[in-house]
Each structure stands twice: as structure tokens, then as C-alpha cells.
Design a protein around this motif. Sequence first.
Motif, short mmCIF file in Angstrom:
data_model
loop_
_atom_site.label_atom_id
_atom_site.label_comp_id
_atom_site.label_asym_id
_atom_site.label_seq_id
_atom_site.Cartn_x
_atom_site.Cartn_y
_atom_site.Cartn_z
N VAL A 130 -7.93 -10.28 24.90
CA VAL A 130 -6.59 -9.79 25.23
C VAL A 130 -6.01 -10.61 26.38
O VAL A 130 -4.85 -10.99 26.37
N HIS B 136 -2.54 -12.98 26.20
CA HIS B 136 -1.40 -12.80 27.09
C HIS B 136 -1.18 -14.01 27.98
O HIS B 136 -0.35 -13.98 28.88
N ILE C 97 6.28 -5.86 25.07
CA ILE C 97 6.93 -4.62 24.65
C ILE C 97 7.13 -3.75 25.88
O ILE C 97 6.18 -3.29 26.48
N THR D 197 4.20 0.21 18.19
CA THR D 197 3.11 -0.75 18.12
C THR D 197 3.57 -2.18 17.90
O THR D 197 3.40 -3.01 18.77
N SER E 159 6.39 -5.21 17.07
CA SER E 159 7.79 -5.51 17.26
C SER E 159 8.06 -6.96 16.84
O SER E 159 7.49 -7.88 17.41
N ASN E 160 8.89 -7.13 15.83
CA ASN E 160 9.24 -8.48 15.38
C ASN E 160 10.56 -8.90 16.02
O ASN E 160 11.54 -8.18 15.92
N ARG E 161 10.55 -10.05 16.64
CA ARG E 161 11.73 -10.47 17.37
C ARG E 161 12.27 -11.81 16.91
O ARG E 161 11.50 -12.72 16.65
N THR E 162 13.56 -11.89 16.89
CA THR E 162 14.23 -13.13 16.56
C THR E 162 15.29 -13.39 17.61
O THR E 162 16.07 -12.51 17.93
N ILE E 163 15.30 -14.61 18.13
CA ILE E 163 16.28 -14.98 19.14
C ILE E 163 17.21 -16.04 18.59
O ILE E 163 16.76 -17.04 18.05
N PHE F 58 8.11 -1.23 14.61
CA PHE F 58 7.34 -0.38 13.72
C PHE F 58 6.56 0.63 14.55
O PHE F 58 6.05 0.29 15.61
N LEU G 163 -2.02 -9.43 14.71
CA LEU G 163 -1.37 -10.17 15.79
C LEU G 163 -0.24 -11.05 15.28
O LEU G 163 0.70 -11.33 16.00
N HIS G 164 -0.36 -11.50 14.05
CA HIS G 164 0.68 -12.36 13.50
C HIS G 164 1.77 -11.55 12.82
O HIS G 164 2.67 -12.12 12.20
N GLY G 165 1.68 -10.22 12.93
CA GLY G 165 2.76 -9.39 12.42
C GLY G 165 2.74 -9.17 10.92
O GLY G 165 3.74 -8.77 10.35
N ILE H 263 3.37 -4.95 6.81
CA ILE H 263 4.70 -4.78 7.41
C ILE H 263 5.47 -6.09 7.44
O ILE H 263 6.52 -6.20 8.05
N PHE I 46 14.38 -18.52 16.99
CA PHE I 46 13.01 -18.40 17.46
C PHE I 46 12.47 -17.03 17.06
O PHE I 46 13.10 -16.02 17.31
N MET I 47 11.32 -17.03 16.39
CA MET I 47 10.74 -15.76 15.95
C MET I 47 9.38 -15.52 16.57
O MET I 47 8.60 -16.46 16.72
N THR I 48 9.11 -14.29 16.93
CA THR I 48 7.82 -13.97 17.50
C THR I 48 7.49 -12.50 17.24
O THR I 48 8.38 -11.70 16.95
N THR I 49 6.22 -12.19 17.32
CA THR I 49 5.77 -10.81 17.11
C THR I 49 4.99 -10.34 18.32
O THR I 49 4.14 -11.06 18.82
N ALA I 50 5.33 -9.15 18.80
CA ALA I 50 4.58 -8.56 19.91
C ALA I 50 3.86 -7.33 19.40
O ALA I 50 4.43 -6.54 18.66
N VAL I 51 2.60 -7.18 19.77
CA VAL I 51 1.82 -6.02 19.35
C VAL I 51 1.32 -5.29 20.59
O VAL I 51 0.74 -5.91 21.49
N ARG I 52 1.56 -4.02 20.61
CA ARG I 52 1.14 -3.20 21.74
C ARG I 52 -0.38 -3.15 21.80
O ARG I 52 -1.04 -2.97 20.79
N TYR J 154 -2.49 -5.42 22.48
CA TYR J 154 -3.23 -6.67 22.34
C TYR J 154 -2.75 -7.66 23.38
O TYR J 154 -1.68 -7.52 23.91
#
Lengths: 239, 239
Positions: free
Chosen positions: A50, A54, A82, A175, A177-181, A210, B53-55, B68, B231-237, B239
Motif C-alpha cells: 500500500v 501511494h 479519495i 470504494t 472512483s474512476n476519474r477523467t481530467i 462505485f 487497482l486498475h479499476g 465495473i 487523463f484517466m485514473t482510478t482511485a481505490v479506497r 489501497y
Amino acid sequence: MKSIYYDIYKDLRDKIIAGSYPYQSYIPSELSLIEEYECTHNTVRKALQVLTLHGFVQPIRGKGVKVIWQQGRRTRFVLGDIETMHEAAAKNGLVVETSVRCFEHIVADQKISELTGFDVGAELVRVERVRRLDGANLIFDKSCFLASCVPGLTPEIAADSIFTYLEGELGMEITTSNRTITMEYATAEDREVLDLLDFDMLAVLDNRTFNSEGVHFESTMSRHRPDYFTFMTTAVRGY
Amino acid sequence: MKSIYYDIYKDLRDKIIAGSYPYQSYIPSELSLIEEYECTHNTVRKALQVLTLHGFVQPIRGKGVKVIWQQGRRTRFVLGDIETMHEAAAKNGLVVETSVRCFEHIVADQKISELTGFDVGAELVRVERVRRLDGANLIFDKSCFLASCVPGLTPEIAADSIFTYLEGELGMEITTSNRTITMEYATAEDREVLDLLDFDMLAVLDNRTFNSEGVHFESTMSRHRPDYFTFMTTAVRGY
DNA sequence: GCCGATTTGTCCGTATGTATC
DNA sequence: CGATACATACGGACAAATCGG
């Protein structure tokens, strides 16, 4: 997160942030950590994993686990993990004031569906909020929540913190979260709502969240004034 | 990445992308996967962890592991994981032409140090490259490499792919990458180098890369024309 | 409401491989 | 070559959440 490995993670993370383990130094070996925390190999490894994800450390086979985190340059408003808007603001030494511009129940049509990723016909709660920081309206949030997931949501709660409500009152767990900027031109509405000065573009952060059931229950488009937008993330090969 | 868990990860990932396990469906249970891949609990779990982790999926205790991930909306040019510019372009169905604008050896002064995070006095190779996609100069990369880590680097290699060279010829492994995204006003130099149309701001991606030794050996500031930046990224609580 | 089967989550202990020094 | 340190995998145990009868 009440588990041994997560406690170890937090402890090590805080020590790194506090400077106990400086940039480019090695943290104690797995064996030392096993003795220190009185647990096994695998548990220590999970914590280190972990920590690695990070961006705090990097394990080097045969040598040790090296600290690669350093105190960030302070920018105006940093987003990353998050966290709620309030948490993010607190980290940046700012206070948020939120005003709710719109609060309504709707049914997703084709256009909404494309924008948010919800199915056509889904019952949604649509919320528009303006975030005021440093004495200016800097962020314009347009959110849609799956109505069935946010019973009892009111404009008053929206003005405070929706996620605190969801996690606290409703016991929901956020849990993934998919993000796009992206960057977009400011619309007439943006100019009306935000204190844009002479900026004509915005940083747009599209966030799809999600819950622990794997249900996509929130889509938020956050429109940020560019001078206050900073997004940080860490990518690790192989994970 | 030659390990059992990574093979399982890739297999499952490809099946999800191919549609074998559709959005919101459950993939087979851990027990089934153990039988299918003839390995143990922990190995399957490690693969699922990477998948999470990769969403791609989200595990739900007591129920199963839910998909998902869904086919993304195509935007013009998407960045995300650790990948070379060529790989990213290929994924987006584009071809990159790179022209090297500057290639020189320098020693980091105070200003360079603040911009790149290298120590004052560090010997660096500075490279400026312009990336042409879709018939326009869209990205302006200003990179600094730690000279000791990139022996034999030439302008010709820089015009092709520096990372392919580093990983292929020098056997270096790129592992962690810290990224910061901001928006900045275009400078006179940006306007000279890029086909900016009437855009006056740029998406700026600051990238600091560590090799497998935990050494920060590269800093790149990528300045993107806003309409081609995603820019795309995924955050997981947790981890 | 209870119980048992299923499924994911955490942890333990051990063994072996690989890289560094 | 041996000691150290991280990486992968095995096998087993129990906890926690869900679901159906």
C-alpha cells in the motif's frame, strides 16, 4: 480500515511524512518490521504494498525499501486520493463554503446518460453546487446520484457534505472512483456562477464513484478555475 | 512480469475487455479460479487485487467479484498508465512524429532544481521534443534525465523512443511515476512551437519517474494543447 | 429468525527464488 | 560463497458478509 496491515501502513506513512525516514533513505527491513509490529512476513508486505502504491516508497530487491516521497511544493489547491472537498480543503489550509444552486429529482434521458454513464430511465438526484474558497467561487460541481442510493438527501445536507452523510448516516462505503481530467471552454453558466476573472477555460474533473456493492451511484463533473487546480497521482508499474 | 498471478491478471483483464465478463456481471469465484488456474487462494487473490487497482472489478464480500469496467468514451488522446508516447498514441489510433528541438548536457542550477526536483549540481541531459499527432504539433515535452542513468543517449534516440532505449538497451526498469496535472498560460515559446490555434492555456503534466533502484532519474514537463488532452485514473479506497 | 453453504478478507507459517553486497 | 533482503507461491485457519432454505 481496521486491520493490522493498514495500521502498519499508517504508522510508516506518518513517519515518512514526519521526516523520520527521509527521502532516499531506507526504511527498516521486512524482518525488523516483523519484530517491531509482531506479525508475519505477509502482513508487513501488504502494508509495504500500500505504501508503494501511494508513492511513498519503492522496494529494491536485495537492498531494501527506499523512501521516494518528498514534501510537495505547495500549490493552491491539490486534489488526489479519495477524499471529500472538506478534507481536501483542510489539507490545503483552506475552508470551503458550499452553496447549493440546484437540487432536483430527474429521470435520465439520452443526454444525461451519455454525460454521466447512468442508464436511460434511471431515477437520479441532480445537485449543482458552487464551492467558495479563498473568498472566490472557484469550483462548480454538477452531480447526479442514483436516487435509490441516497434516500433522505436534502439540500441542507448537500450544502454540508454529502459523502459524510452517505458514509455516516447511511453506512455506505465508497470504494472505487474512476476519474477523467480534461480542459473545456467556460460556458456562459460557468461565468455566471464562478469568479472566473479573465480565464476562458476550466479544468474539468469527471468522477464516477462505485459503492461497496459495485454499483455506480455517483457521477460528478467538477469545473475548476485553472489557477486553483492541481491534481496529483502516482502510477506504479506492475500493480 | 513473469509470474503466475500476473498471468492470471492479464487473462482476466483481457476477458473483461473482450466482453466475456460484461459490466456489472460477476467473474467466477475464487474457488473456481483456483481450480481453473491450478494455484492457491493467495495467488488468485493477488491477481484480483491488481485487477481491482486498475479499476476493472470490485470485490464484494459474501457475494463475488463484480466487473465495473466499461468501454470508455473515445476522446482524442487519452493518457493514463505508465506507457510511452508511442504506446499511448497507438491505443488512440494515432501515429506520433517527434522532432527534437534541443539536446544538451547541463548542470542543475537553483531554478532547474526547483522545476525538476533534481539536486543543485546534478549533471543532466536536457531534451526538448515536439510531438506531432493528427497533422499538428500538439505536445511540447521538456525533459531532464540524470546523465549517469542515460549513457549513450543521442538526439537520434530521443527522436525515436527514449524509454524503449532505456528499457531495451540499458535494461533499466521504470517503476514509479509521480504525476501532477495543472493548467498554465501558453508562453511565447509554446505558441512558437505548437499549433495552438486560439488556445491561450495548456494542460501541463509534470512527470517524475523513478527507476527500479529508487533513483529519481527523469522529470518531464509535458505541455498539451487542451483539446487533445485527456487523463484517466482510478482511485481505490483502502489501497 | 436461525442455520449452513458460499464467498471474500485477513493472517499465520513455511518454502523457494532472485538480487545485492 | 554466504548473509541479507525482497518476491512469489503454497497451504491452512478463521473472520465477516451474503444468501437461500
